[in-house]
Enzyme design. Structure first.
Site, mmCIF file in Angstrom:
data_model
loop_
_atom_site.group_PDB
_atom_site.id
_atom_site.type_symbol
_atom_site.label_atom_id
_atom_site.label_comp_id
_atom_site.label_asym_id
_atom_site.label_seq_id
_atom_site.Cartn_x
_atom_site.Cartn_y
_atom_site.Cartn_z
ATOM 1 N N GLU A 58 0.836 -1.200 0.000
ATOM 2 C CA GLU A 58 0.000 0.000 0.000
ATOM 3 C C GLU A 58 0.875 1.256 0.000
ATOM 4 O O GLU A 58 0.621 2.218 -0.738
ATOM 5 C CB GLU A 58 -0.940 0.012 1.216
ATOM 6 C CG GLU A 58 -1.927 1.165 1.179
ATOM 7 C CD GLU A 58 -2.490 1.532 2.550
ATOM 8 O OE1 GLU A 58 -1.724 1.573 3.535
ATOM 9 O OE2 GLU A 58 -3.716 1.781 2.638
ATOM 10 N N TRP A 80 -8.247 -2.251 -0.178
ATOM 11 C CA TRP A 80 -8.987 -1.084 -0.700
ATOM 12 C C TRP A 80 -10.153 -1.487 -1.595
ATOM 13 O O TRP A 80 -10.829 -0.620 -2.162
ATOM 14 C CB TRP A 80 -8.038 -0.126 -1.441
ATOM 15 C CG TRP A 80 -7.319 0.792 -0.497
ATOM 16 C CD1 TRP A 80 -6.039 0.650 -0.022
ATOM 17 C CD2 TRP A 80 -7.840 1.979 0.123
ATOM 18 N NE1 TRP A 80 -5.744 1.668 0.849
ATOM 19 C CE2 TRP A 80 -6.830 2.503 0.957
ATOM 20 C CE3 TRP A 80 -9.084 2.644 0.056
ATOM 21 C CZ2 TRP A 80 -6.998 3.663 1.712
ATOM 22 C CZ3 TRP A 80 -9.238 3.804 0.811
ATOM 23 C CH2 TRP A 80 -8.212 4.297 1.631
ATOM 24 N N TYR A 94 -4.750 9.587 -1.510
ATOM 25 C CA TYR A 94 -3.377 9.842 -1.061
ATOM 26 C C TYR A 94 -2.321 9.994 -2.163
ATOM 27 O O TYR A 94 -1.611 11.003 -2.205
ATOM 28 C CB TYR A 94 -2.905 8.728 -0.112
ATOM 29 C CG TYR A 94 -3.797 8.537 1.076
ATOM 30 C CD1 TYR A 94 -3.722 9.371 2.176
ATOM 31 C CD2 TYR A 94 -4.758 7.514 1.094
ATOM 32 C CE1 TYR A 94 -4.546 9.193 3.277
ATOM 33 C CE2 TYR A 94 -5.583 7.333 2.196
ATOM 34 C CZ TYR A 94 -5.478 8.174 3.278
ATOM 35 O OH TYR A 94 -6.300 7.999 4.353
ATOM 36 N N CYS A 146 -7.745 9.704 5.974
ATOM 37 C CA CYS A 146 -7.775 9.546 7.436
ATOM 38 C C CYS A 146 -6.464 10.055 8.002
ATOM 39 O O CYS A 146 -6.450 10.850 8.921
ATOM 40 C CB CYS A 146 -8.005 8.089 7.792
ATOM 41 S SG CYS A 146 -9.693 7.619 7.454
ATOM 42 N N ARG A 166 -7.436 12.049 11.422
ATOM 43 C CA ARG A 166 -8.684 12.669 11.892
ATOM 44 C C ARG A 166 -9.621 11.632 12.485
ATOM 45 O O ARG A 166 -10.485 11.946 13.312
ATOM 46 C CB ARG A 166 -9.390 13.400 10.724
ATOM 47 C CG ARG A 166 -9.818 12.455 9.630
ATOM 48 C CD ARG A 166 -10.644 13.074 8.527
ATOM 49 N NE ARG A 166 -10.909 12.056 7.523
ATOM 50 C CZ ARG A 166 -11.853 11.127 7.608
ATOM 51 N NH1 ARG A 166 -12.689 11.105 8.628
ATOM 52 N NH2 ARG A 166 -11.992 10.211 6.667
ATOM 53 N N ASP A 169 -9.596 3.831 13.131
ATOM 54 C CA ASP A 169 -10.120 2.488 13.403
ATOM 55 C C ASP A 169 -9.012 1.788 14.188
ATOM 56 O O ASP A 169 -8.087 1.218 13.612
ATOM 57 C CB ASP A 169 -10.391 1.814 12.047
ATOM 58 C CG ASP A 169 -10.893 0.387 12.164
ATOM 59 O OD1 ASP A 169 -10.798 -0.209 13.257
ATOM 60 O OD2 ASP A 169 -11.365 -0.127 11.130
#
Ligand SMILES: Nc1nc(=O)c2c([nH]1)NC[C@@H]1CN(c3ccc(C(=O)N[C@@H](CCC(=O)O)C(=O)O)cc3)CN21
Ligand SMILES: O=c1ccn([C@H]2C[C@H](O)[C@@H](COP(=O)(O)O)O2)c(=O)[nH]1
Length: 264
Positions: A58, A80, A94, A146, A166, A169
């Protein structure tokens, strides 16, 4: 990784029930921080087994500037899948913001290239920032970032990194995110002839999904193992030339993996 277990306990103890976009429900606290000295070991969670292959692919995919999941699929990474459209696209997430943030005059800013040049040429600068939060484009992203900004800091020959999230999980995402930014910090340090310093995570809405509570409680019964070490086997010509095979994690001793459903 005792501090990760402490964070899970903190959320169980102080978290308030909150509904969320996915309809799953969470318990949540606001604003927390974790710190890791990268000289003491590579911060991989040891109280469950992590799938390092997904994390590393990733990150390499982000750095390539790609936002279509084809590269991930080709490498057996499915994390994803749920967010991609029928063509595999995620919108300008991103990779797009890191490598080609669009400017009003139609140019694009490669924030990664720029930040590395700045670290090399002006290490004391207080502007070593990369932002993925582009308000003009958030609406077209499959998921707004995130981990939305990160900052480097150079002192005494060491490179530290703080990354801000922000929304967190804590059971499924955070272990991936910490490891990913640890890889990135090691890579940028190598490219800038610095030693890795500290990795600091700052979280906003830090939550445990209600369907992860049993998994979290199981994890809290487990004792952490000593941290593994990261070996980068060669020094590539640039930050964009790292390959999956360049990385080796030595001595990763962990408890078994714990399955959990992802909230979409
Ligand atoms: N709810 C939610 N949590 C996240 O952490 C998250 C999202 N959504 N959406 C975007 C990305 C995708 N990420 C993900 C997605 C799945 C796993 C996951 O299922 N992890 C499994 C292993 C899966 C694998 O590597 O194939 C685990 O047990 O850690 C982790 C992070 C992180 N992000
Ligand atoms: O890298 C990531 C990406 C996502 N997450 C988590 C945080 C939340 O649980 C969801 C995003 O939902 P929002 O409603 O957009 O906040 O995904 C993560 O922890 N790490």
């Amino acid at each position: 990784m005792q501090n990760y277990k402490d964070l899970l306990s903190d959320i169980l103890e102080h978290g308030v029930q909150k509904e969320d976009r996915t309809g799953t429900g969470t318990i949540s606290v606001f604003a927390r921080q974790l710190r890791y000295d990268l000289a003491e070991g590579f911060p991989l969670i040891t109280t469950k087994k992590l799938h390092i292959k997904s994390i590393l692919h990733e990150l390499l995919w982000f750095l390539s500037g790609e936002t279509n999941i084809k590269y991930l699929r080709d490498n057996g990474v499915t994390i994803w899948d749920e967010w991609a459209d029928e063509n595999g696209d995620l919108g300008p997430v991103y990779g797009s913001q890191w490598r080609s943030w669009p400017t009003p005059d139609g140019q694009a800013i490669d924030q990664i290239r720029q930040v590395i040049e700045q670290i090399r040429n002006n290490p004391d600068s207080r502007r070593h920032l990369v932002s993925a939060w582009n308000p003009a484009e958030v609406g077209r992203m499959a998921l707004p970032p995130c981990h939305y900004v990160f900052q480097f800091y150079v002192a005494e020959g060491k490179l530290s990194c703080m990354f801000n999230m922000r929304s967190v999980d804590t059971f499924l995402g955070l272990p991936f995110n910490i490891a990913s930014y640890a890889f990135l910090t090691h890579m940028v340090a190598q490219q800038c002839d610095l030693e890795p310093g500290e990795l600091i995570w700052t979280g906003g809405d830090v939550h445990i999904y209600l369907n992860h509570l049993e998994q979290v409680k199981l994890q809290l019964t487990r004792e952490p193992f000593p941290l593994p070490k990261l070996i980068i086997k060669r020094k590539p010509d640039s930050i964009f030339d790292y390959r999956f095979e360049d990385f080796e994690i030595e001595g990763y001793q962990s408890h078994p993996s714990i399955k959990a459903p992802i909230a979409v």
